[in-house]
Design a protein around this motif. Sequence first.
Motif, PDB file in Angstrom:
ATOM      1  N   ARG A  27      42.496  38.607  38.458  1.00  0.00           N
ATOM      2  CA  ARG A  27      41.912  38.560  37.289  1.00  0.00           C
ATOM      3  C   ARG A  27      42.894  38.593  36.374  1.00  0.00           C
ATOM      4  O   ARG A  27      43.395  37.025  35.592  1.00  0.00           O
ATOM      5  N   PHE A  28      44.213  39.624  36.491  1.00  0.00           N
ATOM      6  CA  PHE A  28      45.524  39.128  35.731  1.00  0.00           C
ATOM      7  C   PHE A  28      46.496  40.464  36.660  1.00  0.00           C
ATOM      8  O   PHE A  28      45.630  41.085  37.502  1.00  0.00           O
ATOM      9  N   SER A  29      47.149  40.399  36.836  1.00  0.00           N
ATOM     10  CA  SER A  29      48.639  40.328  37.061  1.00  0.00           C
ATOM     11  C   SER A  29      48.224  42.655  37.639  1.00  0.00           C
ATOM     12  O   SER A  29      47.735  43.307  38.335  1.00  0.00           O
ATOM     13  N   PRO A  30      47.940  42.695  36.199  1.00  0.00           N
ATOM     14  CA  PRO A  30      47.449  44.521  36.096  1.00  0.00           C
ATOM     15  C   PRO A  30      46.065  45.062  36.560  1.00  0.00           C
ATOM     16  O   PRO A  30      46.282  45.882  36.759  1.00  0.00           O
ATOM     17  N   SER A  31      45.915  44.395  37.173  1.00  0.00           N
ATOM     18  CA  SER A  31      44.273  44.220  37.567  1.00  0.00           C
ATOM     19  C   SER A  31      44.306  44.597  39.416  1.00  0.00           C
ATOM     20  O   SER A  31      43.424  45.146  39.928  1.00  0.00           O
ATOM     21  N   CYS A  32      44.848  43.842  39.552  1.00  0.00           N
ATOM     22  CA  CYS A  32      45.534  43.587  41.558  1.00  0.00           C
ATOM     23  C   CYS A  32      46.784  44.321  41.462  1.00  0.00           C
ATOM     24  O   CYS A  32      48.179  44.107  40.426  1.00  0.00           O
ATOM     25  N   THR A  33      46.995  45.385  42.929  1.00  0.00           N
ATOM     26  CA  THR A  33      47.905  45.691  43.707  1.00  0.00           C
ATOM     27  C   THR A  33      49.016  44.675  44.176  1.00  0.00           C
ATOM     28  O   THR A  33      48.484  43.593  43.954  1.00  0.00           O
ATOM     29  N   PRO A  34      49.647  45.555  43.993  1.00  0.00           N
ATOM     30  CA  PRO A  34      50.820  43.761  45.379  1.00  0.00           C
ATOM     31  C   PRO A  34      50.280  43.903  46.268  1.00  0.00           C
ATOM     32  O   PRO A  34      50.521  41.673  46.558  1.00  0.00           O
ATOM     33  N   ASP A  35      49.781  44.238  47.239  1.00  0.00           N
ATOM     34  CA  ASP A  35      49.354  44.520  48.294  1.00  0.00           C
ATOM     35  C   ASP A  35      48.274  42.967  48.097  1.00  0.00           C
ATOM     36  O   ASP A  35      47.876  42.293  48.360  1.00  0.00           O
ATOM     37  N   CYS A  36      47.713  43.309  46.263  1.00  0.00           N
ATOM     38  CA  CYS A  36      46.214  42.440  46.731  1.00  0.00           C
ATOM     39  C   CYS A  36      46.829  40.984  46.064  1.00  0.00           C
ATOM     40  O   CYS A  36      45.780  39.711  46.267  1.00  0.00           O
ATOM     41  N   LEU A  37      47.643  40.803  45.639  1.00  0.00           N
ATOM     42  CA  LEU A  37      48.506  39.610  44.862  1.00  0.00           C
ATOM     43  C   LEU A  37      48.768  38.999  45.713  1.00  0.00           C
ATOM     44  O   LEU A  37      48.298  37.955  46.065  1.00  0.00           O
ATOM     45  N   SER A  38      49.524  39.186  46.773  1.00  0.00           N
ATOM     46  CA  SER A  38      50.695  38.750  48.154  1.00  0.00           C
ATOM     47  C   SER A  38      49.267  37.919  48.693  1.00  0.00           C
ATOM     48  O   SER A  38      49.107  36.940  49.374  1.00  0.00           O
ATOM     49  N   ALA A  39      48.112  39.034  49.253  1.00  0.00           N
ATOM     50  CA  ALA A  39      46.612  38.530  50.075  1.00  0.00           C
ATOM     51  C   ALA A  39      46.270  37.535  49.058  1.00  0.00           C
ATOM     52  O   ALA A  39      45.657  36.867  49.930  1.00  0.00           O
ATOM     53  N   MET A  40      45.988  37.159  48.104  1.00  0.00           N
ATOM     54  CA  MET A  40      45.378  36.089  46.991  1.00  0.00           C
ATOM     55  C   MET A  40      46.012  34.693  47.502  1.00  0.00           C
ATOM     56  O   MET A  40      45.435  33.861  47.756  1.00  0.00           O
ATOM     57  N   GLY A  41      47.500  35.089  47.272  1.00  0.00           N
ATOM     58  CA  GLY A  41      48.422  33.844  47.082  1.00  0.00           C
ATOM     59  C   GLY A  41      48.514  33.522  49.049  1.00  0.00           C
ATOM     60  O   GLY A  41      47.980  32.455  49.254  1.00  0.00           O
ATOM     61  N   LYS A  42      48.192  34.132  49.606  1.00  0.00           N
ATOM     62  CA  LYS A  42      48.294  33.727  50.947  1.00  0.00           C
ATOM     63  C   LYS A  42      46.612  33.004  51.597  1.00  0.00           C
ATOM     64  O   LYS A  42      46.585  32.325  51.410  1.00  0.00           O
ATOM     65  N   LEU A  43      45.629  34.068  51.102  1.00  0.00           N
ATOM     66  CA  LEU A  43      43.951  33.379  50.566  1.00  0.00           C
ATOM     67  C   LEU A  43      44.019  31.821  50.544  1.00  0.00           C
ATOM     68  O   LEU A  43      43.641  30.453  51.120  1.00  0.00           O
ATOM     69  N   ALA A  44      44.826  31.676  49.365  1.00  0.00           N
ATOM     70  CA  ALA A  44      44.169  30.494  48.377  1.00  0.00           C
ATOM     71  C   ALA A  44      45.282  29.347  49.590  1.00  0.00           C
ATOM     72  O   ALA A  44      44.868  27.805  49.870  1.00  0.00           O
ATOM     73  N   GLN A  45      46.516  29.752  49.916  1.00  0.00           N
ATOM     74  CA  GLN A  45      47.252  28.878  51.118  1.00  0.00           C
ATOM     75  C   GLN A  45      46.257  28.112  52.335  1.00  0.00           C
ATOM     76  O   GLN A  45      46.426  27.402  52.688  1.00  0.00           O
ATOM     77  N   GLU A  46      45.929  29.150  52.823  1.00  0.00           N
ATOM     78  CA  GLU A  46      45.508  29.233  53.900  1.00  0.00           C
ATOM     79  C   GLU A  46      43.994  28.945  53.929  1.00  0.00           C
ATOM     80  O   GLU A  46      43.768  27.961  54.114  1.00  0.00           O
ATOM     81  N   THR A  47      43.435  28.518  52.793  1.00  0.00           N
ATOM     82  CA  THR A  47      42.183  28.145  52.491  1.00  0.00           C
ATOM     83  C   THR A  47      41.767  26.729  51.506  1.00  0.00           C
ATOM     84  O   THR A  47      41.073  26.052  51.445  1.00  0.00           O
ATOM     85  N   ASP A  48      44.019  26.516  51.072  1.00  0.00           N
ATOM     86  CA  ASP A  48      44.219  25.219  50.622  1.00  0.00           C
ATOM     87  C   ASP A  48      43.414  25.608  49.226  1.00  0.00           C
ATOM     88  O   ASP A  48      42.249  24.262  48.949  1.00  0.00           O
ATOM     89  N   THR A  49      43.258  26.058  48.639  1.00  0.00           N
ATOM     90  CA  THR A  49      42.095  26.423  47.342  1.00  0.00           C
ATOM     91  C   THR A  49      43.061  26.402  46.353  1.00  0.00           C
ATOM     92  O   THR A  49      43.667  26.738  46.399  1.00  0.00           O
ATOM     93  N   HIS A  50      41.884  26.049  44.788  1.00  0.00           N
ATOM     94  CA  HIS A  50      42.934  26.654  43.456  1.00  0.00           C
ATOM     95  C   HIS A  50      43.199  27.680  43.627  1.00  0.00           C
ATOM     96  O   HIS A  50      42.592  28.716  44.117  1.00  0.00           O
TER      97      HIS A  50
END
Length: 478
Positions: A222-245
């Motif tokens: 949603r935006f950085s305040p709504s996510c913990t640092p671990d969640c932000l990192s996990a979302m970045g990794k998920l986008a990379q692994e799935t080649d997603t916007h």
Amino acid sequence: MAASAPISKMIYVGPFVHSRSLTELEIGENGAIGVDENGIIRFVERDFHEGFEKLMAYVEENKDEWVHAKVVKIEGNGFFFPGFIDTHVHAPQHPNTGLFGKTTLLDWLKKYTFPMESSFSSLPRAHRVYQNFVSRTLSHGTTTCSYFATIHVPATNALADICLKRGQRAFVGRVCMNSDLSPEYYRDESVESSVRDSKASIDYIRSIDPNGEIVKPIVTPRFSPSCTPDCLSAMGKLAQETDTHIQTHISENKGEIALVQELFPSSKSYADVYDTHGLLTPKTILAHAVHLSPQERKIILARKSKISHCPASNTAITSGCAPIRELLNEGHTIGLGTDISGGFHPSILENVRQAIWVSRHLAITTNDSAKLSTEEALYLATRGGAAVVGLEEKVGGFEVGKEWDAQMIQLGEVKQEGNEDGIFEEGPVDVFGWESWAERVEKWVYSGDDRNTVAVWVRGRLVHNTSRYTGAEGTAAP
């Protein structure tokens, strides 16, 4: 299954308007555009001033494969224009459109947004809202949307189903939010559940449209305040692994920026939070970008991330005036977003106007160079938006090889005796007949609305039409 292709070749006859560049509109007053069975533009003719019969003779003589094509011909003060692209919109917030009261961003989230979005645990409610909103955006000529959904997998998948069925191009994202900023009744249980549920929606969307011809998934912290640092990192990794916007918010509001500094004290800036968690990529859409520092702009530009300008929303919630002229001069890729329901209107045409007004308000306090022209705002609504969502090779203009995402615009015509009965069935734009085509386009930009949009196509498929659209006129040859 993917949206169906048109059953026959089509030739669209009449004036067409599109952005040739950021500062130049092309107006083809006597145009003809051929679109094949797969919705691909195969020819663009600009000079058939001798009329419809001449065009038919030309087709019969020079384009044998088109002689049995169906023909749609514009009469009067009409023209074809590329479909609008909404690069940032919250579909579940549609019932709240126009409800922002006296709130600022963070208060508005608590008062209006989170209660509405949480109610989408009810799938019937989600269906009702999403079906209405997709129809509403199509009626305004919006052929592509980048949608924030909610945290609910079934409701997010339902939005993708509806877009696919209606034929609207869409990036559909399940919202990720697991921090204490979000209320207990509306947040992800854990980082693991956020990843699991996001992956489930990604997989589902790709199962219903494997080639991504109409709908695509998009990772949506949603935006950085709504996510913990671990969640932000996990979302970045998920986008990379799935080649997603990726889509999220950045620097919308000064209070929000201060909160980011408080929550991420070791980060250099708001943009740095995303960068250090793997979320600034060439496939990232950053909404708002009102208060970016010079260093943040450099980082975003270096990472080739894109910006969605949401002028109506930024004014409504008193967030500020984004310096779009400066960002364009620096080389940023920018499109327009309605940001429903922070924004008060689902129309990108309305946000074309608002982008111009915001730039002029900014010019009042700075200098005239901050102003955006009509041509520039229309570019942001079409080609700019296409580049933001990575579809610049497919849509945004009328060139051979691009797909026919288009809207038919019809303006009113003032009778010689005027409108004595006071009834204006052709919408709010009055044309007296002495206006140039450039002036007619200007009138549409500043006075038009969905009543002027009589038909809309995506990939050659008719996805919206009004009673004023008469359909195909026949074939090029018997």
